[in-house]
Design a protein around this motif. Structure first.
Motif, PDB file in Angstrom:
ATOM      1  N   SER A   1     -21.836 -14.046 -20.036  1.00 38.57           N
ATOM      2  CA  SER A   1     -22.345 -15.410 -20.123  1.00 38.57           C
ATOM      3  C   SER A   1     -23.050 -15.774 -18.812  1.00 38.57           C
ATOM      4  CB  SER A   1     -21.217 -16.405 -20.405  1.00 38.57           C
ATOM      5  OG  SER A   1     -20.547 -16.763 -19.202  1.00 38.57           O
ATOM      6  N   LYS A   2     -23.732 -16.893 -18.836  1.00 37.73           N
ATOM      7  CA  LYS A   2     -24.414 -17.386 -17.639  1.00 37.73           C
ATOM      8  C   LYS A   2     -23.474 -18.147 -16.713  1.00 37.73           C
ATOM      9  CE  LYS A   2     -29.100 -17.697 -19.539  1.00 37.73           C
ATOM     10  NZ  LYS A   2     -30.294 -18.563 -19.725  1.00 37.73           N
ATOM     11  N   HIS A   3     -22.198 -18.213 -17.104  1.00 40.71           N
ATOM     12  CA  HIS A   3     -21.230 -18.984 -16.321  1.00 40.71           C
ATOM     13  C   HIS A   3     -20.204 -18.087 -15.630  1.00 40.71           C
ATOM     14  CE1 HIS A   3     -22.980 -22.496 -18.227  1.00 40.71           C
ATOM     15  NE2 HIS A   3     -22.769 -21.932 -19.415  1.00 40.71           N
ATOM     16  N   TRP A   4     -20.506 -16.816 -15.538  1.00 37.47           N
ATOM     17  CA  TRP A   4     -19.591 -15.860 -14.902  1.00 37.47           C
ATOM     18  C   TRP A   4     -19.226 -16.290 -13.479  1.00 37.47           C
ATOM     19  CZ3 TRP A   4     -21.651 -11.737 -11.387  1.00 37.47           C
ATOM     20  CH2 TRP A   4     -20.622 -10.922 -10.883  1.00 37.47           C
ATOM     21  N   ILE A   5     -20.227 -16.547 -12.654  1.00 41.24           N
ATOM     22  CA  ILE A   5     -19.954 -16.924 -11.255  1.00 41.24           C
ATOM     23  C   ILE A   5     -19.152 -18.214 -11.213  1.00 41.24           C
ATOM     24  CG2 ILE A   5     -20.975 -17.583  -9.052  1.00 41.24           C
ATOM     25  CD1 ILE A   5     -23.368 -15.846  -9.687  1.00 41.24           C
TER      26      ILE A   5
END
Length: 371
Positions: free
Chosen positions: A142-146
């Protein structure tokens, strides 16, 4: 002969008790864990990727990292003296992304082929104090890993363990086995973390504060061991108070699994050889679990075939499987691996046998490390 089977039967009772303790109590801590609400921290992050001959994987996976929905992060790309065009690929991405920093590692005789040396240079070159690690052959799902991984840092938590599953390949027994082994390993290291006995993590999804690295003198305590930049470091520095786990689906990183038994066999040989350097208490916990698994199957089959107290044996086997399945199903729901649950007995038996052969092979010869 009857006396011998009586001994087997009473040992079997003890083994079942041990298995119930592991599955029902230790692993049950993770299975019944209620996810705590966390909030975005927006800490500046240095994502660190060490690559050796990974040109193709970088081209495939770097876009997923560079497109993360996070306000302030850099990507430190470490070229560990690659012989392919890994460096050229890194430079190509850097031309279009000003948040990329490249560390080009040259060979030094004292640290020849040592990934830990390359990682040390990357950690020192990082701009920010919060470090997030993954591998070149991995990508966030996902784009929310960090964002999800960094939500777990606070004034006490300086180390965050994530989950790195493998891609699912329909109709592949090897893929199911690899994913099951990865799942079981995660259940163990998450569960042990919850009881204050963190013993490992996976470098493809791991975050920690740079001061933790410096306080431990980096990898110096195990620099002579080629592997273990992730698990041996975590085994050294983790405590009950400084370690958190992140099991939100958006925080997962996914890898392409091995395609042949021989390549996976070599990979697992390296992992298991590293485990011999864990702290003694962790080696005891892990050995006790594996031995109890092995003896559970060996004694159950022996006693049932011999028809010795077979009704009680079947009852004990059923009890153990009920507790095991209940715990692992809840854990699989958290880690999005529920499709494996139908095949637990078969996968477990095959994995135990596989690990036994790896143990014997490692006694006879040492596996190779890093590329």
């Amino acid at each position: 002969m009857l006396l011998l089977f009586d001994v087997f039967f009473y040992v079997f009772i003890g083994i079942v008790v041990i298995q119930v303790i592991y599955y029902g109590i230790i692993f049950g801590r993770f299975a019944t864990l209620k996810r705590k609400k966390t909030s975005p921290k927006n800490l500046p992050i240095s994502v660190i990727i060490c690559a050796k001959n990974e040109a193709e994987n970088l081209e495939t996976n770097l876009p997923s990292i560079l497109s993360q929905s996070y306000p302030n992060f850099e990507v430190v790309l470490i070229n560990d003296y690659s012989s392919d065009n890994t460096l050229a690929v890194m430079q190509s991405f850097a031309q279009n992304h000003d948040n990329i920093k490249i560390v080009d590692v040259k060979p030094i005789e004292a640290f020849w082929g040592n990934k830990k040396y390359a990682l040390t240079l990357g950690i020192k070159a990082a701009k920010y104090n919060t470090l997030l690690f993954t591998d070149a052959d991995c990508k966030p799902i996902s784009k929310h890993w960090i964002s999800k991984m960094t939500e777990h840092f606070d004034s006490k938590k300086a180390l965050v363990l994530g989950y790195g599953p493998y891609q699912k390949i329909k109709g592949s027994f090897l893929n199911a086995l690899i994913r099951f082994e990865t799942f079981m390993t995660a259940v163990q290291y998450f569960s042990y973390t919850l009881i204050g006995q963190t013993y490992m993590a996976v470098g493809r999804n791991l975050a920690y504060k740079r001061e933790l690295f410096y306080e431990a003198n980096g990898f110096m305590n195990h620099m002579n061991i080629r592997s273990g930049d992730d698990d041996l470091f975590v085994n050294q520095v983790a405590t009950l108070s400084n370690t958190a786990i992140c099991i939100t689906k958006e925080s997962f990183t996914e890898s392409v699994p091995k395609k042949t038994f021989s390549s996976w066999f070599l990979q697992k040989r390296r992992h298991i050889s590293t485990a011999t350097h864990y702290k003694l208490k962790h080696k005891i916990l892990l050995t006790c679990f594996y031995c109890s698994q092995f003896l559970f199957w060996a004694l159950a089959i022996t006693l049932i075939v011999a028809m010795h107290q077979w009704q009680l044996v079947i009852a004990l086997v059923s009890l153990r499987f009920i507790i095991q399945y209940t715990t692992l199903y809840s854990a699989a729901a958290k880690l999005k691996e529920k499709d494996l649950m139908l095949f637990i007995p078969f996968l477990e038996l095959f994995l135990i046998t596989f690990q036994f052969f790896i143990f014997i092979k490692n006694l006879l010869s040492k596996p190779h490390h890093w590329k």
